[in-house]
Design a protein around this motif. Structure first.
Motif, short mmCIF file in Angstrom:
data_model
loop_
_atom_site.label_atom_id
_atom_site.label_comp_id
_atom_site.label_asym_id
_atom_site.label_seq_id
_atom_site.Cartn_x
_atom_site.Cartn_y
_atom_site.Cartn_z
N LEU A 192 0.83 -1.20 0.00
CA LEU A 192 0.00 0.00 0.00
C LEU A 192 0.87 1.26 0.00
O LEU A 192 1.90 1.31 0.67
CB LEU A 192 -0.90 0.03 1.24
CG LEU A 192 -1.98 -1.06 1.37
CD1 LEU A 192 -2.74 -0.88 2.67
CD2 LEU A 192 -2.93 -1.03 0.18
N PRO A 193 0.44 2.30 -0.73
CA PRO A 193 1.18 3.56 -0.68
C PRO A 193 1.04 4.22 0.69
O PRO A 193 0.14 3.85 1.47
CB PRO A 193 0.52 4.40 -1.78
CG PRO A 193 -0.84 3.82 -1.94
CD PRO A 193 -0.72 2.37 -1.63
N PRO A 194 1.90 5.20 1.02
CA PRO A 194 1.80 5.87 2.32
C PRO A 194 0.40 6.46 2.54
O PRO A 194 -0.20 7.00 1.61
CB PRO A 194 2.85 6.98 2.23
CG PRO A 194 3.80 6.54 1.17
CD PRO A 194 2.99 5.75 0.19
N ALA A 195 -0.08 6.38 3.76
CA ALA A 195 -1.41 6.93 4.11
C ALA A 195 -1.28 8.42 4.39
O ALA A 195 -1.57 8.89 5.48
CB ALA A 195 -1.98 6.19 5.32
N ASP A 196 -0.84 9.16 3.38
CA ASP A 196 -0.52 10.58 3.57
C ASP A 196 -1.55 11.54 3.01
O ASP A 196 -1.31 12.74 2.91
CB ASP A 196 0.86 10.88 2.95
CG ASP A 196 0.91 10.53 1.46
OD1 ASP A 196 -0.12 10.08 0.90
OD2 ASP A 196 1.99 10.70 0.86
N ARG A 197 -2.70 11.00 2.63
CA ARG A 197 -3.78 11.87 2.14
C ARG A 197 -5.11 11.13 2.32
O ARG A 197 -5.14 9.92 2.56
CB ARG A 197 -3.57 12.21 0.67
CG ARG A 197 -3.73 11.04 -0.29
CD ARG A 197 -3.12 11.32 -1.64
NE ARG A 197 -1.68 11.30 -1.56
CZ ARG A 197 -0.87 11.55 -2.60
NH1 ARG A 197 -1.38 11.85 -3.76
NH2 ARG A 197 0.44 11.49 -2.46
N VAL A 198 -6.18 11.85 2.18
CA VAL A 198 -7.52 11.26 2.26
C VAL A 198 -7.67 10.23 1.13
O VAL A 198 -7.08 10.37 0.06
CB VAL A 198 -8.60 12.36 2.14
CG1 VAL A 198 -9.98 11.76 1.94
CG2 VAL A 198 -8.59 13.24 3.39
N GLU A 199 -8.46 9.21 1.41
CA GLU A 199 -8.64 8.13 0.45
C GLU A 199 -10.11 7.73 0.39
O GLU A 199 -10.79 7.70 1.43
CB GLU A 199 -7.80 6.95 0.95
CG GLU A 199 -7.53 5.84 0.01
CD GLU A 199 -6.37 5.00 0.57
OE1 GLU A 199 -5.22 5.49 0.57
OE2 GLU A 199 -6.63 3.87 1.01
#
Length: 216
Positions: free
Chosen positions: A39-46
């Motif tokens: 998974l990509p970094p959880a650095d923004r709303v999804e």
């Protein structure tokens, strides 16, 4: 207090403009993921899109993003076995989840990606909303109810998006909307507004764009 479900209304002009601008900018495929470690970094709303096989998920994502082939539709239901991430410009990740339900794939493969789906839904801290697609011709089925229950348990707010509404009559539309409202009453994680869409005709696409663009 019993939740009152209703159809999502036309967005306010400012909210609609945010939605238009978000999806007027480029949306790009980032990566396909087959394990939580990818998974990509959880650095923004999804936001994610879930639905049983052949519900019209790829068509809806393509309509939202003004792209013909951003999300590739397979002629064989259940072939998409990855969690596919798309980036918006200065906005949220759009996440296309594997179709659930009927799948022409080996049992062990189906089991593996169902486990991945469960892990993702229960473990992604930046996931603001799951959009669960329901085929307007069929309403909420048992297999849909299972994913809605999983979202309840994962404490993920989900919003139903009815697809292919152009394929049914006005009378059938009213009947299936009532069926969906009744089914949602059993699910505490359900958002009170239902979005009715047609990817082919463009109905409801601007409403969904505005909802996504205005999530924080």
């Amino acid at each position: 207090m019993k939740m009152q479900f209703q159809l999502a209304e036309t967005p306010e002009p400012m909210a609609a403009e945010r939605g238009r601008l978000l999806f007027a900018a480029p949306v790009e495929f980032l990566k396909g993921v087959v394990a939580m470690s990818g998974l990509p970094p959880a650095d923004r709303v999804e936001v994610c899109f879930a639905g049983r096989s052949n519900v019209g998920k790829s068509s809806l994502i393509n309509a939202l993003t003004n792209r013909k082939n951003l999300a590739r539709a397979s002629n064989t239901p259940g072939r998409t076995q990855e969690i596919n991430f798309f980036t918006t410009q200065d906005g949220p990740y759009l996440v296309d989840l594997p179709g659930y339900g009927f799948a022409e794939a080996p049992v062990n493969v189906v089991k593996k990606w169902q486990e991945l789906l469960k892990s993702y839904l229960s473990g992604r801290v930046n996931l603001r909303r799951a959009f669960v697609l329901i085929d307007s011709r069929h309403g909420v089925k048992k297999v849909d109810d299972e994913i809605l229950t999983l979202l309840d348990r994962s404490a993920v707010t989900f919003q139903v998006v009815m697809t292919k509404v152009d394929k049914i009559s006005k009378a059938e539309r009213e009947k299936v909307i009532e069926q969906v409202k009744g089914a949602l009453a059993a699910h505490p994680a359900a958002h009170p507004e239902i979005v009715v869409t047609s990817s082919e005709k463009g109905e409801g696409v601007d409403v969904l764009r505005a909802i996504i663009a205005n999530l924080e």
